[in-house]
Design a protein around this motif. Structure first.
Motif, short mmCIF file in Angstrom:
data_model
loop_
_atom_site.label_atom_id
_atom_site.label_comp_id
_atom_site.label_asym_id
_atom_site.label_seq_id
_atom_site.Cartn_x
_atom_site.Cartn_y
_atom_site.Cartn_z
N HIS A 1 70.39 105.77 -39.26
CA HIS A 1 70.16 105.67 -38.43
C HIS A 1 71.07 105.72 -37.48
CE1 HIS A 1 68.22 104.99 -34.43
NE2 HIS A 1 66.30 105.17 -34.48
N PRO A 2 71.44 105.95 -36.54
CA PRO A 2 72.34 105.57 -35.29
C PRO A 2 72.51 104.00 -34.49
CG PRO A 2 71.11 107.86 -34.76
CD PRO A 2 70.32 106.97 -35.56
N ASP A 3 71.41 103.73 -34.34
CA ASP A 3 71.14 101.61 -33.86
C ASP A 3 71.13 101.43 -35.39
OD1 ASP A 3 70.39 103.51 -31.28
OD2 ASP A 3 68.58 102.73 -31.97
N ASP A 4 71.61 101.60 -36.92
CA ASP A 4 72.02 101.41 -37.51
C ASP A 4 73.19 100.87 -37.84
OD1 ASP A 4 70.82 98.82 -39.54
OD2 ASP A 4 70.89 100.97 -41.02
N ILE A 5 73.99 101.58 -37.22
CA ILE A 5 76.15 102.32 -37.66
C ILE A 5 76.20 100.63 -37.00
CG2 ILE A 5 77.35 103.97 -37.93
CD1 ILE A 5 75.12 104.45 -39.55
N VAL A 6 77.08 100.71 -38.38
CA VAL A 6 77.99 100.19 -37.50
C VAL A 6 79.70 100.09 -37.41
CG1 VAL A 6 79.51 97.45 -38.93
CG2 VAL A 6 77.25 97.29 -39.36
N TRP A 7 79.70 100.41 -36.59
CA TRP A 7 80.51 101.68 -35.81
C TRP A 7 82.46 101.00 -36.56
CZ3 TRP A 7 79.20 106.66 -35.27
CH2 TRP A 7 78.06 106.85 -34.31
N THR A 8 82.19 99.91 -36.29
CA THR A 8 84.24 99.49 -37.46
C THR A 8 84.08 99.80 -38.18
OG1 THR A 8 83.28 97.25 -37.54
CG2 THR A 8 83.38 98.01 -35.15
N ASN A 9 83.28 99.91 -39.39
CA ASN A 9 83.61 100.10 -40.53
C ASN A 9 83.54 101.39 -40.67
OD1 ASN A 9 83.54 98.04 -41.65
ND2 ASN A 9 81.48 97.29 -41.59
N MET A 10 83.26 102.72 -39.80
CA MET A 10 83.18 104.30 -40.38
C MET A 10 84.72 104.59 -40.63
SD MET A 10 80.25 104.37 -40.32
CE MET A 10 80.56 106.33 -40.51
N ASN A 11 85.29 104.06 -39.94
CA ASN A 11 86.65 105.15 -40.32
C ASN A 11 87.49 104.47 -41.55
OD1 ASN A 11 86.10 107.28 -37.90
ND2 ASN A 11 87.21 105.71 -36.35
N MET A 12 87.30 103.77 -42.62
CA MET A 12 88.18 103.21 -43.10
C MET A 12 87.91 104.41 -44.89
SD MET A 12 86.59 98.96 -44.31
CE MET A 12 86.35 98.26 -42.90
N ASN A 13 89.22 104.44 -44.64
CA ASN A 13 89.09 105.84 -46.22
C ASN A 13 88.53 105.15 -47.06
OD1 ASN A 13 91.21 104.10 -47.59
ND2 ASN A 13 92.39 104.59 -46.42
N PRO A 14 88.36 106.10 -48.49
CA PRO A 14 87.50 105.08 -49.85
C PRO A 14 88.02 104.15 -50.27
CG PRO A 14 88.56 107.30 -49.91
CD PRO A 14 88.28 107.03 -47.78
N TYR A 15 90.18 104.20 -50.57
CA TYR A 15 90.60 103.42 -51.14
C TYR A 15 90.54 102.28 -50.30
CZ TYR A 15 91.86 107.17 -52.78
OH TYR A 15 92.33 108.71 -53.80
N GLU A 16 90.31 102.17 -48.90
CA GLU A 16 90.78 101.17 -48.51
C GLU A 16 89.52 99.60 -48.13
OE1 GLU A 16 90.99 99.39 -43.52
OE2 GLU A 16 91.40 101.49 -44.13
N ARG A 17 87.82 100.86 -48.46
CA ARG A 17 86.66 100.11 -48.83
C ARG A 17 86.74 99.67 -50.47
NH1 ARG A 17 83.82 104.18 -46.22
NH2 ARG A 17 83.07 103.33 -44.89
N LYS A 18 87.32 100.52 -50.83
CA LYS A 18 86.76 99.76 -52.52
C LYS A 18 88.26 98.77 -52.51
CE LYS A 18 86.09 100.39 -56.72
NZ LYS A 18 84.24 101.14 -56.98
N ILE A 19 89.11 98.59 -52.38
CA ILE A 19 89.90 97.41 -52.62
C ILE A 19 89.43 96.22 -51.04
CG2 ILE A 19 92.13 96.31 -51.71
CD1 ILE A 19 93.64 99.09 -52.13
N ARG A 20 88.98 96.53 -50.25
CA ARG A 20 88.07 94.95 -49.81
C ARG A 20 86.82 94.87 -51.01
NH1 ARG A 20 87.73 94.56 -43.92
NH2 ARG A 20 89.63 95.25 -42.73
N THR A 21 86.23 95.20 -50.72
CA THR A 21 85.06 95.10 -51.92
C THR A 21 85.21 94.39 -52.75
OG1 THR A 21 83.91 97.61 -51.29
CG2 THR A 21 83.00 96.43 -53.10
N ILE A 22 86.16 94.97 -53.17
CA ILE A 22 86.50 93.60 -54.19
C ILE A 22 86.91 92.08 -53.62
CG2 ILE A 22 88.62 93.29 -56.57
CD1 ILE A 22 88.08 96.78 -56.65
#
Length: 872
Positions: free
Chosen positions: A395-416
């Motif tokens: 839903h648009p109101d549920d989106i964390v827009w600051t996290n939308m433009n991370m590439n998958p490798y950055e998201r993986k590293i951040r998760t770990i």
């Protein structure tokens, strides 16, 4: 934060084990300590419930806002009678299923979880007290009071005959675990059918939320609407719209700055009007009558408020530093400037894909929910991390827009990285918890630490019982420590790149629950054991086998710590939840001190809270873990857990029926419940592992204990196997959803031209579209669906057009589509509010004084159904 206030008591109560450690230094005091806690809980609960019965009919805004505030109105529940006791019968008759209708499946499934615990623990309570309590106590040489009814009484006695009683314990352990598994299986079968029914219902499957999914890791060559529609061309019923996320650079900050100035302007105008009213009331200035038909001068405020008393603020980021400016003039000029800059940026962004390039994620709106499920399930790209992570039901109101433009490798590293930080937090949180636990043992400290001898004289000097001192200090300190964890762990989840707020809450549940188990159960138990059996732990510290045996023996002995905790939650904690003392105080404090504008006042009066499930489940499930952990080791816990879960059921049932408002935007259709069921097995594993270790590490006195330990580990293996099997059942059941959806004809939304309405934003299909040399195929519009006319056809058409435009703009970044809020000022007899409306209109934007005014006490008030321009 009303939604978090009722959790405060759970946080405070989690400090009770530390208090209990000091109250139960010897086994001979355990019974009196627990009885004292019960008496205290009864007194507190009596006070809280009496206050609730008196205040409930007088304060509907606090005790039953869900009967009249919900939007839309069909999400309200029936109001209760205003008599002191007449509400009880209608409340009990109101079915639990009503929670599903008014608050959704997440709320209903939480109450379902509490019901499950009641259904599990009540029979366990009766059976264990009939079988285990005589088995542990009859003719046994050890234990007094509640300590007579612990497992160590039959495993640590020298008599071989008495040790044989542990065989009965093991057999009953099998029976009780089987009962738990049976009930979990039954509730999961029911819940899986309920979830499928909820998701495939006509009301849900025809919402845009159900038909939209988010895909991340989109490669550059696919970053266009045409390309993405081509990728999902084969899904059932086709794709209606694709939104490609873009790097908007400075635009979001410009919109954020404008909105901040708008809020500051509303506050400054309201303050100016209140200052004028105050001056008139005190006779400092004479009021000049101004009728509603007279147009006020833009300088009318100068008559009532001197220039040096107008609202001002300083520029710059450092408080009390920077240039001092008139707030109203400055903010109005800034809003005008920023509006022009925002409009220019938005115009440039439409076609400038070089400076504002597409990013690696996209939202896909399908023509049916079946299409969304099919599209989000299939493997699209052969390379890892490309189009790999997909999220349904967005839903648009549920989106964390600051996290939308991370590439998958950055998201993986951040998760770990942030999961590593979460684990380190859980480990190193031992340090402050240990310090708090040490101070709970005041008797030990005052005798063994020279500079703390003065504590012994404190009781005499103040007249305060030393037990109260021992309770207050660690309880307050531990409550503060525990309250810091959820925001900190929620930040971990957000920084990991989770793109939705509901996803962050689900991640919080996974992070906070291990903390509850490790710190508030295992570690506090070990600390309690060390304080009770300090010499034994010192002797065993260099012998791993003996050390484990000492820990396993300390766990049953520590049960009295948690008996007080569970009973305090079940009586005084639940009574406090009914009373809602903290929300009550916060509500009226905010109304008095924070209602500085009509908009803020409206939201304070009308916004309802909802519980953060990612925090609520772990806080509640600590009782589950304690109950299962001590199910065999200290069966008296079963009675306490039964009472606690029953009273929690009554309290949460009331809150979800009459107080909380869970918005559909944050609905996960029961994913929190599914995680909670998986976490429930932890309590069983704790019970089985501790019992098995107690058998094995006491096998020197009875070789039969080896067989009992092995059989207990076999039962552990069977429970693990069932949990794996349950996961397979869940996946198989959820995989049936597309087949169920295919049985329903898709309900297409009407697609209309809207010449008189704002156009939806276009996307540049050509950008990256021919990177692979593929053709660009124009998409055909879906045929308009038949709409049953229940009102004027023109009105219906206009509504459809506006809804369609809203749909087509739904997943653009809010900074691209958000409109400036309509300024809302109080109307006053002096004409100041209306003069500010004219000033805003002259500056080029809307403002109004409708339904906002100064009352007879010269206080800001409002009687609006909704703030002007807000879409509720």
């Amino acid at each position: 934060m009303k939604q978090a206030a009722y959790l405060l008591f759970l946080s405070v109560a989690s400090a009770v084990p530390a208090m209990a450690q000091s109250e139960t230094q010897g086994k001979n005091t355990s019974t009196s300590a627990v009885i004292s806690a019960i008496v205290l809980a009864l007194i507190l609960s009596g006070i809280f419930l009496t206050a609730f019965l008196i205040l409930r009919p007088r304060l509907p805004a606090v005790y039953q806002p869900k009967t009249y505030r919900a939007k839309p109105a069909w999400r309200n529940t029936e109001p209760l009678p205003n008599s002191m006791f007449g509400w009880i019968s209608p409340y009990l008759r109101n079915p639990d299923r009503e929670i599903l209708r008014i608050n959704g499946l997440d709320a209903y499934s939480f109450v379902l979880y509490i019901q499950l615990m009641v259904r599990i623990f009540v029979p366990i309570w009766l059976l264990s007290w009939v079988v285990l309590m005589p088995l542990f106590s009859a003719g046994m040489p050890h234990g007094e009071g509640f300590d007579m009814f612990t497992f160590e009484n039959v495993i640590n006695v020298p008599s071989k005959t008495q040790q044989l009683r542990s065989a009965g314990v093991m057999i009953l352990h099998y029976i009780l675990v089987a009962w738990v598994i049976y009930n979990i299986h039954a509730i999961m079968m029911k819940f899986m059918e309920l979830r499928k029914e909820f998701l495939t219902s006509q009301e849900h499957r025809n919402t845009n939320q159900a038909k939209t999914f988010l895909v991340t890791g989109v490669p550059n060559e696919m970053l266009s609407e045409t390309r993405m529609k081509g990728v999902y061309a084969d899904i059932p019923d086709g794709v209606k719209k694709v939104w490609i996320n873009r790097d908007l650079k400075e635009l979001p900050k410009l919109v954020e700055e404008r909105d901040k100035n708008l809020n500051k302007l509303e506050g400054a105008v309201a303050k100016l009007i209140k200052t004028a009213a105050k001056n008139v009331k005190k006779g400092k200035v004479e009021a000049v009558a101004l009728s509603e038909n007279q147009e006020p001068s833009l300088e009318v405020a100068e008559h009532y408020v001197p220039a040096n008393k107008r609202p001002t603020h300083r520029l710059g980021k450092i408080p009390c530093m920077g240039e001092k400016v008139d707030t109203i003039s400055y903010c109005r000029e800034e809003v005008t400037r920023l509006n022009k800059e925002i409009a220019q940026k938005r115009e440039v962004i439409l076609d400038d894909y070089e400076n504002y390039p597409p990013q690696s994620s996209a939202f896909v709106l399908c023509n049916s929910m079946l299409g969304a499920y099919t599209g989000s399930d299939g493997k699209i790209h052969p390379e890892p991390h490309k189009l790999a992570k997909r999220y349904r039901e967005v839903h648009p109101d549920d989106i964390v827009w600051t996290n939308m433009n991370m590439n998958p490798y950055e998201r993986k590293i951040r998760t770990i990285g942030f999961w590593t930080l979460t684990v380190l937090t859980i480990i190193f949180w031992i340090i402050p918890i240990a310090l708090v636990s040490l101070f709970s043992n005041v008797d030990y400290l005052q005798q063994n630490v020279s500079f703390l001898h003065w504590i012994s004289s404190l009781q005499v000097a103040s007249g305060i019982p030393i037990g109260v001192i021992k309770a207050v200090l660690p309880t307050a300190a531990l409550a503060i420590l525990n309250s810091l964890l959820p925001p900190w762990l929620r930040w971990h989840a957000k920084q990991s790149g989770v793109p939705t707020r509901t996803g962050i809450e689900l991640s919080l549940q996974d992070r906070f629950f291990p903390f509850q188990v490790v710190q508030n159960f295992i570690f506090l138990t070990i600390m309690g054991g060390i304080q009770q059996q300090e010499q034994q732990f010192q002797d065993a510290i260099h012998e791993p086998e003996k050390f484990v045996a000492t820990i396993s023996q300390a766990i049953p002995a520590a049960s009295t710590f948690f008996l007080e905790f569970v009973f305090l939650i079940g009586l005084s904690g639940v009574a406090a939840m009914f009373l809602q003392l903290v929300p009550l105080i916060v509500y009226y404090v905010k109304i008095k001190f924070l209602a500085s504008t009509p908009r803020k006042l409206w939201h304070l009066r009308n916004d309802m809270g909802a519980p953060p499930f990612g925090q609520l489940y772990p806080a509640t499930m600590l009782v589950t873990v304690l109950g299962f952990g001590y199910m065999i080791l200290a069966p008296i816990m079963n009675g306490f857990a039964s009472v606690t879960f029953f009273t929690l059921y009554l309290a949460y049932r009331y809150l979800f029926l009459y107080v909380f408002d869970c918005k559909p935007v944050s609905e996960t259709a029961g994913l929190f419940f599914k995680k909670a069921i998986n976490h429930t097995f932890v309590g069983l594993y704790v019970s089985l592992v501790v019992a098995a270790l107690m058998y094995l590490f006491n096998s020197g006195s009875n070789k039969n204990f080896i067989a009992f330990g092995v059989l207990t580990f076999v039962l552990f293996g069977l429970v693990v196997a069932y949990q794996v099997y349950l996961g397979m059942l869940w996946k198989r059941s959820m995989d049936e959803i597309p087949a169920l959806l295919s049985q329903h004809a898709p309900m297409q939304q009407a697609v209309t031209d809207a010449p008189n309405a704002p156009p939806s934003l276009p996307e540049k299909d050509a950008y990256y579209a021919d990177a692979q040399g593929g053709p660009m195929v124009p998409q055909k519009s879906a045929a308009p669906a038949h709409v049953l006319q229940v009102e004027d056809p023109q009105v219906t058409k206009e509504k459809e057009e506006m809804e369609e435009i809203k749909t087509m703009n739904a997943f653009y970044h809010p900074s691209r589509t958000s409109t400036q809020q309509i300024m809302w000022y109080p109307n006053d007899n002096f004409g100041i509010g209306r003069s500010q409306v004219l000033a805003d209109q002259k500056a080029g934007y809307e403002a109004t004084t409708s339904h906002a005014f100064l009352n007879e006490k010269y206080k800001i008030d409002e009687d609006a159904n909704a703030p002007p321009g807000e879409d509720l």
